[in-house]
Design a protein around this motif. Structure first.
Motif, PDB file in Angstrom:
ATOM      1  N   ASN A 174       0.816  -1.220   0.000  1.00  0.00           N
ATOM      2  CA  ASN A 174       0.000   0.000   0.000  1.00  0.00           C
ATOM      3  C   ASN A 174       0.845   1.264   0.000  1.00  0.00           C
ATOM      4  N   ARG A 209       1.368   2.471  -3.380  1.00  0.00           N
ATOM      5  CA  ARG A 209       0.134   2.961  -4.011  1.00  0.00           C
ATOM      6  C   ARG A 209      -0.211   4.361  -3.514  1.00  0.00           C
ATOM      7  N   TYR A 210       0.102   4.662  -2.250  1.00  0.00           N
ATOM      8  CA  TYR A 210      -0.130   6.017  -1.731  1.00  0.00           C
ATOM      9  C   TYR A 210       0.623   7.064  -2.553  1.00  0.00           C
ATOM     10  N   TYR A 228      -8.783  -5.279  -3.892  1.00  0.00           N
ATOM     11  CA  TYR A 228      -8.185  -4.042  -4.405  1.00  0.00           C
ATOM     12  C   TYR A 228      -7.098  -4.352  -5.432  1.00  0.00           C
TER      13      TYR A 228
END
Length: 329
Positions: free
Chosen positions: A22, A25-26, A275
């Protein structure tokens, strides 16, 4: 802090908590995964090397690679570091499980083979501050940048400012940062445990050694510790064969939960999450991760776990005809 932006690529391991992916992805980056080593559950260096060769030919090399210290055991950081120099990527160690562990004779977190190491102080970790964590680096520029990002991108260092300060009160926001500051109360809670860290690790390793003796001869695969690593044993993961004794992996897991034994599965491969399925990954690219997911069970390990409690855990794995069953129990 490593200037990852949209269009960049970040690689990590699929057997980790989703945070390991993640973070990229941020920043708007694309995420891909490198299959695991079937013995250590860490990022496979041979799979990484093969993937890097393909990526170089395709012009799609990663900007950052994030190996994970799964269960508290270090990956092969020496080889990963050599590949980083060869292919020009940065390395972030996700050492969330590994505070107190050692690699190549040095404490995990020394950043000898990486640019940044990250620890987690979540409530279930070996040292806890209730929530939060720590990022370590030997690079003073990265340290300064992470410190700014932690506090809204603000600096009070005149050397970094764009103009002369208006006065002693003056500060400047140089970039868009966050409020990621740990509270003093959380820091005090974490610091209060640091003197006990070596004892925590010693007890976890004693419990792991006891499990290995109690489960020898049973139809399970036990953790393997590589010669360069001294694991913190944040987790103790065993692997079972589906259908052993008439019980599937799922049935065995459910039966142990019903018996009040707090087993878990660390982790569902990240690419299986809805996701990440939207992004699209081929499960056939990760045969070792898939095999792990179909067989792994994390059994209880924590300071204070007694030998009698361990025997109760092991009893649920043992078939009546297992070698040494009567003598063990």
């Amino acid at each position: 802090a490593l200037d990852v932006v949209a269009g960049d690529r970040v690689w990590t391991t699929p057997i980790s908590f989703v945070a390991s992916a993640n973070c990229a992805r941020y920043c708007g980056a694309d995420v891909d995964f490198v299959d695991i080593d079937p013995e250590t559950f860490n990022m496979s260096v041979s799979a990484l090397e093969s993937k890097l060769e393909d990526a170089k030919r395709a012009g799609s090399l990663p900007k950052v690679v994030i190996p994970v210290h799964m269960c508290g055991q270090s990956p092969d950081l020496k080889k990963i570091s050599k590949l980083a120099k060869l292919y020009g990527f940065k390395v972030i160690e996700d050492a969330s499980h590994a505070i107190g562990a050692r690699y190549a004779g040095k404490p995990v977190g020394s950043c000898q083979y990486s640019d940044i190491t990250v620890f987690s102080f979540h409530p279930v970790k070996i040292i806890t501050t209730g929530e939060g964590g720590m990022a370590l680096t030997n690079d003073p520029d990265l340290m300064a940048k992470m410190a700014r990002l932690r506090s809204h991108g603000i600096t009070r260092d005149p050397a970094l400012m764009t103009r002369e300060p208006d006065g002693l009160w003056y500060y400047e926001q140089l970039e868009l940062g966050y409020n990621y500051r740990m509270t003093d109360i959380q820091a005090a809670l974490g610091l209060s445990q640091m003197d006990s860290l070596d004892g925590f690790i010693e007890e976890r390793r004693l419990i792991a050694d006891r499990y290995a003796k109690l489960m020898s001869g049973l139809d399970v695969e036990l953790p393997v510790e590589s010669k360069e690593a001294l694991s913190s044993y944040h987790l103790y993961v065993v692997r079972v064969e589906s259908g052993r004794g008439g019980a599937s992996h799922r049935d065995l897991f459910a039966r142990m939960r019903m018996a009040g034994i707090g087993v878990n599965l660390h982790y569902i491969p990240i690419y299986r999450q809805p996701y990440y399925q939207q992004i699209g990954y081929d499960l056939a690219h990760f045969p070792n991760a898939e095999n792990y997911y179909s067989r792994a069970i994390s059994i209880p390990i924590y300071p204070g776990l007694t030998e009698s409690q361990q025997k109760e855990v092991v009893r649920h794995f043992a078939r009546p005809q297992a070698v040494g069953y009567q003598t063990i129990f």
